[in-house]
Design an enzyme around this catalytic site. Structure first.
Site, PDB file in Angstrom:
ATOM      1  N   CYS A 107       0.208 -19.541  25.047  1.00  0.00           N
ATOM      2  CA  CYS A 107      -0.218 -18.376  25.831  1.00  0.00           C
ATOM      3  C   CYS A 107       0.811 -17.250  25.946  1.00  0.00           C
ATOM      4  O   CYS A 107       0.538 -16.112  25.608  1.00  0.00           O
ATOM      5  CB  CYS A 107      -0.632 -18.822  27.235  1.00  0.00           C
ATOM      6  SG  CYS A 107      -2.002 -19.990  27.269  1.00  0.00           S
ATOM      7  N   HIS A 136       0.427 -13.475  30.430  1.00  0.00           N
ATOM      8  CA  HIS A 136       0.761 -14.792  30.979  1.00  0.00           C
ATOM      9  C   HIS A 136       1.533 -14.537  32.270  1.00  0.00           C
ATOM     10  O   HIS A 136       2.443 -13.710  32.299  1.00  0.00           O
ATOM     11  CB  HIS A 136       1.610 -15.597  29.991  1.00  0.00           C
ATOM     12  CG  HIS A 136       1.786 -17.015  30.397  1.00  0.00           C
ATOM     13  ND1 HIS A 136       0.778 -17.938  30.291  1.00  0.00           N
ATOM     14  CD2 HIS A 136       2.840 -17.671  30.941  1.00  0.00           C
ATOM     15  CE1 HIS A 136       1.198 -19.104  30.737  1.00  0.00           C
ATOM     16  NE2 HIS A 136       2.447 -18.967  31.138  1.00  0.00           N
TER      17      HIS A 136
END
Length: 370
Positions: A47, A101
């Protein structure tokens, strides 16, 4: 521009020939001006690195982000992000859910690139029931990878709360002549696959769910396995596998960190993932339907993407953090309304539609290009 991001999404959508039932994203893919990218790849299948990459237009070797804990502004530099670019050029820039993120910038102590990329407060629906205004925003329990939740009201879940916030932001934006960049990040199909039971009911029972086409590791894998697999990636830390794969967990028959997942567990994983993809599709539909209801669809560019893909038993592996095809290739759909394309380009686009009404590009695309 409407920027829609799904977490851990492989090309399992209907329009990609996948097994998940996704009418809303499929509708987007078939709408005038849309192009489905068939060969779109992320820079790294995890991510924080991939989001830092495609939101700054720089590869991980430049951002210096290769893990889940590093903020690109601290490691790579004060790069201008995609939403920040629009903000600096006079656009209304708003974000919600998981877009960046959520690692904190050490310099500011803030996550989600707050202070740089957005015109107003960033929104994340709280996962604690007592903190969620007007309902219970259930976040899910990581001790169980899949869960046919008996709470059937989508409004009680974090993703729907974030999607509804996106709807509210669009309604406000529609009242202004200022152009907007609105980013909505939906968490599913990231683990846990804890979604209303009605999404599970779309699919056959686990016993009737097919395994991956190639569900065993390559022959003569040998020592390469420790470099190409992450044994703690994906569901191995969830309840069903923890006792089997954690050498310190009590009881159970140890399967080893690199052993294959039992077929019955694998079938449950795959069914749970499909259900979570359908849940994601529902929430994307809330946002896309509102765009149409506000009559903004004819002048708003839409980008839909997954931040990276996910292996569902492919080559015997579950999870991300690999360089295999099933972890690095993820959906990418652009829609530019015909009115913005111009008459000649719009006509060419319409002529390029396939028998299923979809325009597809087989050009090789890397997400850093966005």
């Amino acid at each position: 521009m409407l920027f829609l991001v799904s977490d851990d999404l492989r090309p399992e959508l209907g329009v990609y020939g996948g097994k998940a039932i996704t009418p809303n994203v499929d509708k987007l893919a078939k709408s005038p001006g849309a192009v489905v990218m068939e060969r779109s790849y992320v820079q790294q299948a995890i991510c924080c690195p991939t989001r830092s990459s495609f939101l700054t237009g720089r590869r991980p070797d430049t951002t210096k982000v290769w893990d889940l804990h590093t903020h690109f502004r601290a490691s790579g530099g004060a790069f201008t992000t995609l939403p920040q670019f629009f903000l600096q050029n006079g656009w209304y820039s708003m974000g919600m859910g998981k877009v960046f993120h959520p690692v904190k910038d050490p310099a500011t102590g803030l996550a989600d690139d707050v202070g740089f990329s957005w015109s107003g407060p960033y929104f994340r629906a709280p996962a604690e029931p007592e903190a969620c205004e007007g309902g219970h925003c259930l976040g899910g329990n990581m001790t169980m990878c899949w869960n046919e939740n008996t709470q059937e009201d989508d409004g009680y879940y974090v993703d729907t709360a974030n999607a509804r916030h996106g709807v509210a932001i669009m309604r406000n934006a529609s009242k202004s002549s200022q152009p907007f960049f609105i980013a909505v990040g939906i968490h599913r199909p990231h683990l846990p696959w804890d979604v209303p039971a009605h999404y599970y009911s779309l699919y056959p029972s686990a016993e009737d769910t097919a395994l991956a086409d190639h569900n065993t590791m390559p022959k003569n894998y040998g020592a390469a396995q420790q470099w190409s697999w992450d044994p703690q990636s994906g569901p191995r830390h969830c309840g069903p596998l923890n006792a089997l794969s954690d050498p310190e967990a009590p009881g159970g028959v140890k399967m080893g960190q690199y052993a294959l997942v039992p077929d019955d567990v694998a079938r449950n994983f795959r069914r749970g993932y499909y259900a979570a993809v359908s849940s994601m599709d529902y929430n994307m539909g809330l946002v896309l339907d509102e765009l149409t209801a506000l009559q903004l669809d004819k002048k708003t560019i839409v980008v839909f993407l997954g931040d990276h893909a996910w292996q569902l038993g492919d080559i015997g592996e579950f999870g991300k953090k690999t360089n295999f095809e099933r972890a690095t290739r993820t959906p990418l759909i652009f829609r530019v309304p015909p009115a913005l394309l111009g008459a000649e380009a719009a006509a060419a686009h319409a002529a390029a539609r396939g028998p299923d009404g979809v325009v597809r590009s087989h050009a090789l695309v890397e997400f850093v290009d966005m």
